[in-house]
Design a protein around this motif. Structure first.
Motif, PDB file in Angstrom:
ATOM      1  N   GLY B 301       0.844  -1.197   0.000  1.00 32.96           N
ATOM      2  CA  GLY B 301       0.000   0.000   0.000  1.00 32.96           C
ATOM      3  C   GLY B 301       0.877   1.244   0.000  1.00 32.96           C
ATOM      4  N   LEU B 302       1.919   1.180   0.827  1.00 30.86           N
ATOM      5  CA  LEU B 302       2.856   2.299   0.908  1.00 30.86           C
ATOM      6  C   LEU B 302       3.538   2.519  -0.440  1.00 30.86           C
ATOM      7  CD1 LEU B 302       3.650   4.058   3.321  1.00 30.86           C
ATOM      8  CD2 LEU B 302       5.724   2.700   3.522  1.00 30.86           C
ATOM      9  N   SER B 303       3.862   1.406  -1.126  1.00 28.92           N
ATOM     10  CA  SER B 303       4.551   1.544  -2.414  1.00 28.92           C
ATOM     11  C   SER B 303       3.612   2.159  -3.450  1.00 28.92           C
ATOM     12  CB  SER B 303       5.112   0.199  -2.875  1.00 28.92           C
ATOM     13  OG  SER B 303       4.326  -0.346  -3.898  1.00 28.92           O
ATOM     14  N   ILE B 304       2.313   1.832  -3.362  1.00 32.06           N
ATOM     15  CA  ILE B 304       1.349   2.479  -4.273  1.00 32.06           C
ATOM     16  C   ILE B 304       1.294   3.969  -3.964  1.00 32.06           C
ATOM     17  CG2 ILE B 304      -1.099   2.658  -4.862  1.00 32.06           C
ATOM     18  CD1 ILE B 304      -1.358  -0.302  -4.556  1.00 32.06           C
ATOM     19  N   PHE B 305       1.261   4.265  -2.665  1.00 30.32           N
ATOM     20  CA  PHE B 305       1.215   5.671  -2.253  1.00 30.32           C
ATOM     21  C   PHE B 305       2.433   6.430  -2.781  1.00 30.32           C
ATOM     22  CE2 PHE B 305       2.890   8.676   0.921  1.00 30.32           C
ATOM     23  CZ  PHE B 305       1.929   9.661   0.823  1.00 30.32           C
ATOM     24  N   ILE B 306       3.622   5.851  -2.543  1.00 28.21           N
ATOM     25  CA  ILE B 306       4.848   6.539  -2.954  1.00 28.21           C
ATOM     26  C   ILE B 306       4.889   6.689  -4.470  1.00 28.21           C
ATOM     27  CG2 ILE B 306       7.366   6.301  -3.086  1.00 28.21           C
ATOM     28  CD1 ILE B 306       7.214   4.975  -0.302  1.00 28.21           C
ATOM     29  N   SER B 307       4.490   5.613  -5.165  1.00 28.18           N
ATOM     30  CA  SER B 307       4.540   5.651  -6.624  1.00 28.18           C
ATOM     31  C   SER B 307       3.593   6.718  -7.171  1.00 28.18           C
ATOM     32  CB  SER B 307       4.236   4.258  -7.162  1.00 28.18           C
ATOM     33  OG  SER B 307       3.479   4.315  -8.311  1.00 28.18           O
ATOM     34  N   LEU B 308       2.387   6.806  -6.599  1.00 26.26           N
ATOM     35  CA  LEU B 308       1.439   7.828  -7.061  1.00 26.26           C
ATOM     36  C   LEU B 308       1.935   9.223  -6.696  1.00 26.26           C
ATOM     37  CD1 LEU B 308      -2.048   6.262  -6.224  1.00 26.26           C
ATOM     38  CD2 LEU B 308      -1.023   6.602  -8.469  1.00 26.26           C
ATOM     39  N   TYR B 309       2.434   9.326  -5.466  1.00 19.59           N
ATOM     40  CA  TYR B 309       2.870  10.630  -4.987  1.00 19.59           C
ATOM     41  C   TYR B 309       4.031  11.155  -5.821  1.00 19.59           C
ATOM     42  CZ  TYR B 309       3.098  14.245  -1.432  1.00 19.59           C
ATOM     43  OH  TYR B 309       3.036  15.444  -0.776  1.00 19.59           O
ATOM     44  N   ILE B 393      -7.324  -0.442   0.743  1.00 23.53           N
ATOM     45  CA  ILE B 393      -5.916  -0.049   0.769  1.00 23.53           C
ATOM     46  C   ILE B 393      -5.559   0.793  -0.461  1.00 23.53           C
ATOM     47  CG2 ILE B 393      -3.572  -0.975   0.528  1.00 23.53           C
ATOM     48  CD1 ILE B 393      -4.352  -3.072   2.580  1.00 23.53           C
ATOM     49  N   GLY B 394      -6.071   0.383  -1.624  1.00 21.76           N
ATOM     50  CA  GLY B 394      -5.849   1.167  -2.846  1.00 21.76           C
ATOM     51  C   GLY B 394      -6.383   2.577  -2.677  1.00 21.76           C
ATOM     52  N   PHE B 395      -7.569   2.646  -2.088  1.00 15.38           N
ATOM     53  CA  PHE B 395      -8.222   3.946  -1.891  1.00 15.38           C
ATOM     54  C   PHE B 395      -7.408   4.811  -0.933  1.00 15.38           C
ATOM     55  CE2 PHE B 395     -11.220   6.767   0.231  1.00 15.38           C
ATOM     56  CZ  PHE B 395     -11.898   7.307  -0.845  1.00 15.38           C
ATOM     57  N   ILE B 396      -7.021   4.212   0.208  1.00 16.36           N
ATOM     58  CA  ILE B 396      -6.301   4.984   1.222  1.00 16.36           C
ATOM     59  C   ILE B 396      -4.941   5.432   0.691  1.00 16.36           C
ATOM     60  CG2 ILE B 396      -5.184   4.823   3.489  1.00 16.36           C
ATOM     61  CD1 ILE B 396      -7.560   2.912   4.236  1.00 16.36           C
TER      62      ILE B 396
END
Lengths: 208, 417
Positions: B301-309, B393-396
């Motif tokens: 989830g964190l990696s999705i966050f970082i990648s999007l960010y 998790i994707g949403f958050i």
């Protein structure tokens, strides 16, 4: 048509910028010239509704866009105002044709591939319809940007330094195309520039 | 070019970044799904094989081992008990016992256990014959469905048993009489699928034969019918254990266990208690694995966050352009949220494929050690919850980048060129 009255804008902690009143009738092409830093881009962003003026009003097609609620403004801009920037930018993940389709979709219009093909045909780019935008030369990119600006038949086209990153022959090509395409959709064309190569191309010129 | 299409294209446009997020997410959700699958099938196996057996009597030793060996056939016997000592429990006239099934365990054929017992064991597990008939004489066997399928055994086939519960050519009872298949069981989903059943007398026959051999006697064993003598009268023989179902779970019945444990050389164990103990012990490992899987999911989830960010910085201009073309800030928020959710759903789908695939592979290996057929082709309802969790998790992970995207200052971004 495009009209402004008593337009003023101030960046935080900076002097107030005051702009002369403009009045471009439907189909009029005009040039706004000025040195760097005199507020050319600010004026263009005010005209395109990307910035909200401190005071005064911007009338596009009889609508005071400074008074439109934010959500209506985005939609209005998508349908009525085409903007071309100094350096062309695209959605990198999409092809040339898809970038144009996206412009229709985001303006709330129905995707029309025939229109996209026809427009690219006129700009001599129809063979690039499936290419990634990063595969185009700078001149080609600027032509696609023109196509994107006029695809929704806007009533006003705003161009911010559209030629300053191009060489002489490309610059003249682009400005000629811009005028042709603006005429073809009967749009008012406002070009903001400090590019002296364009000086004798427009009869209506406003000095900032 | 819809928003959904655009988010998909954006995801595919950065294959490396996407692959990293997907692999992490798939690993996490896959591991959790695998645990769900294993847990549900193991539990299913344990529950089905409880077969309302109230008590198991066997030789003294670990009660858990006695239960595992007698009911699940996954551990070695604790030893044997002489029939002379156990005969009270085998008598049909015992006031508390409804059913008592003797088991003789210790021989095998190609690693499948040969269990000496009585035909009532079929009723206990609600199993039935698919073809053939039940044994009538010593050395006749009825084969479980999985054994028959795996070894290709058919009615009329004959084989030699081997001593011990693992496959070992040196331990084949090659002087003993051959076993003959008289029937095949229908699949019952219980441990019987994995067993070769025969009369208790068959097991004794094989072993007596060997003892006689050692003493130099030649003793002829025919296929004569089983003698009409009840099992509890073979007081010179031993069995491994007895599965007992009570008539009613009254005070006397409950007392029987204590009586056996305190007053005899045998032990009695309650399956439900021992299995709960086993769950508790396995639970620690499962909890550790589950925690690990959760951590992987959180990291993904964190990696999705970082990648999007991180992608926002590169895409500031694109996002501003979309606003110029008529998109509201709300649509930019939707776009980024969709990207997070699509990544999560794709990760979940890959994870599900991984977990079911590895369950199918693992199942084939585990079948031997657990005496149970595992499959990757079933779905459990927890997987639906897992999907909801993945969506959350994707949403958050996407919500902060999405809000950031909605707040892009278009004028500043566009004038920076």
């Amino acid at each position: 048509m495009l009209e402004t009255k008593n337009l003023q804008y101030a960046y935080p902690e900076q002097q107030m910028l005051t702009f002369p009143d403009l009045n471009f009738p439907k189909g009029q092409h005009g040039l706004i010239i000025g040195q760097s830093g005199c507020g050319k881009t600010t004026l263009l962003h005010l005209l395109g509704g990307l910035l909200t003026p401190k005071s005064g009003e911007v009338m596009v097609n009889g609508v005071n866009i400074s008074k439109l609620p934010a959500s209506r403004l985005d939609q209005f801009r998508g349908r009525n105002i085409g903007i071309i920037f100094q350096r062309p930018h695209f959605i990198d993940s999409l092809s040339v044709g898809e970038n144009l389709i996206l412009a229709q979709h985001l303006a709330g219009l129905k995707p029309d591939w025939d229109r996209v093909a026809e427009l690219l045909e006129r700009l001599n780019l129809v063979h690039k319809i499936k290419s990634g935008t990063d595969r185009l030369s700078l001149g080609e990119q600027q032509r696609v940007a023109i196509a994107r600006a006029i695809i929704n038949h806007p009533s006003v086209i705003l161009a911010d330094e559209p030629t300053s990153s191009l060489d002489d022959s490309n610059a003249l090509d682009v400005i000629q195309l811009l005028e042709e395409q603006a005429s073809s959709v009967e749009a008012t064309l406002v070009v903001v520039t400090h590019d002296t190569r364009l000086k004798n191309k427009f009869s209506l010129q406003i000095q900032l | 070019m819809s928003l959904l299409g655009l988010s998909l294209r954006n995801i595919l446009h950065k294959p490396l970044r996407t692959a990293l997020s997907l692999i992490l997410f798939a690993l996490g959700t896959g591991l959790i799904a695998l645990l769900f699958l294993l847990n549900s099938q193991l539990q299913d196996k344990f529950d089905k094989n409880l077969a309302s057996i109230d008590l198991v009597i066997g030789a003294k030793g670990s009660p858990l081992q006695l239960i595992l060996n007698s009911m699940y056939h996954i551990d070695a016997p604790t030893g044997n008990i002489p029939i002379s000592e156990a005969k009270a429990f085998l008598r049909p006239e015992h006031p508390l016992i409804e059913t008592a099934i003797p088991l003789s365990i210790g021989d095998s054929y190609r690693a499948y256990r040969i269990v000496g017992t009585t035909p009532e064991i079929l009723d206990l597990y609600e199993a039935r014959l698919e073809s053939g008939k039940i044994w009538k004489s010593p050395m006749e066997v009825v084969v479980g469905a999985s054994v028959a399928a795996d070894l290709g055994l058919q009615k009329g086939d004959e084989f030699l048993s081997s001593h011990g519960l693992i496959e070992d050519d040196d331990l084949v009872h090659d002087d003993a009489p051959r076993f003959a298949v008289t029937g095949i069981l229908a699949p019952s989903g219980t441990v019987l699928d994995q067993l070769i059943l025969t009369a208790s007398q068959s097991v004794w026959t094989v072993h007596d034969h060997q003892e006689n051999e050692e003493e130099g006697h030649e003793h002829e064993h025919g296929t004569e019918a089983l003698p009409d003598k009840p099992l509890y009268e073979y007081t010179d023989q031993s069995i491994t254990s007895i599965l007992i179902r009570f008539k009613g779970r009254n005070f006397q019945a409950l007392n029987m266990q204590r009586n056996i444990n305190e007053n005899t050389n045998m032990q009695a164990a309650t399956p439900a208690i021992e299995i709960n103990r086993l769950y508790a012990m396995m639970g620690v490992g499962a909890d550790a694995l589950r925690t690990l899987a959760m951590v992987i999911v959180l990291v993904s989830g964190l990696s999705i966050f970082i990648s999007l960010y991180a992608s926002l910085k590169d895409r500031k201009y694109e996002l501003s352009l979309m606003r110029v073309m008529g998109a509201s800030p709300g649509r930019l928020i939707q776009l980024i949220l969709l990207e997070g959710i699509i990544l999560a759903v794709l990760g979940y789908l890959i994870g599900t494929a991984l977990s079911h695939g590895s369950m199918e592979l693992l199942g084939a290996r585990m079948e031997d050690s657990y005496r149970y057929t595992f499959t990757g082709l079933t779905f459990v309802k927890e997987e639906a919850w897992l999907l909801l969790g993945a969506l959350a998790i994707g949403f958050i992970a996407a919500i902060i980048p999405a809000i950031q995207a909605g707040q892009t200052d278009i004028s500043t971004t566009l004038s920076e060129g």
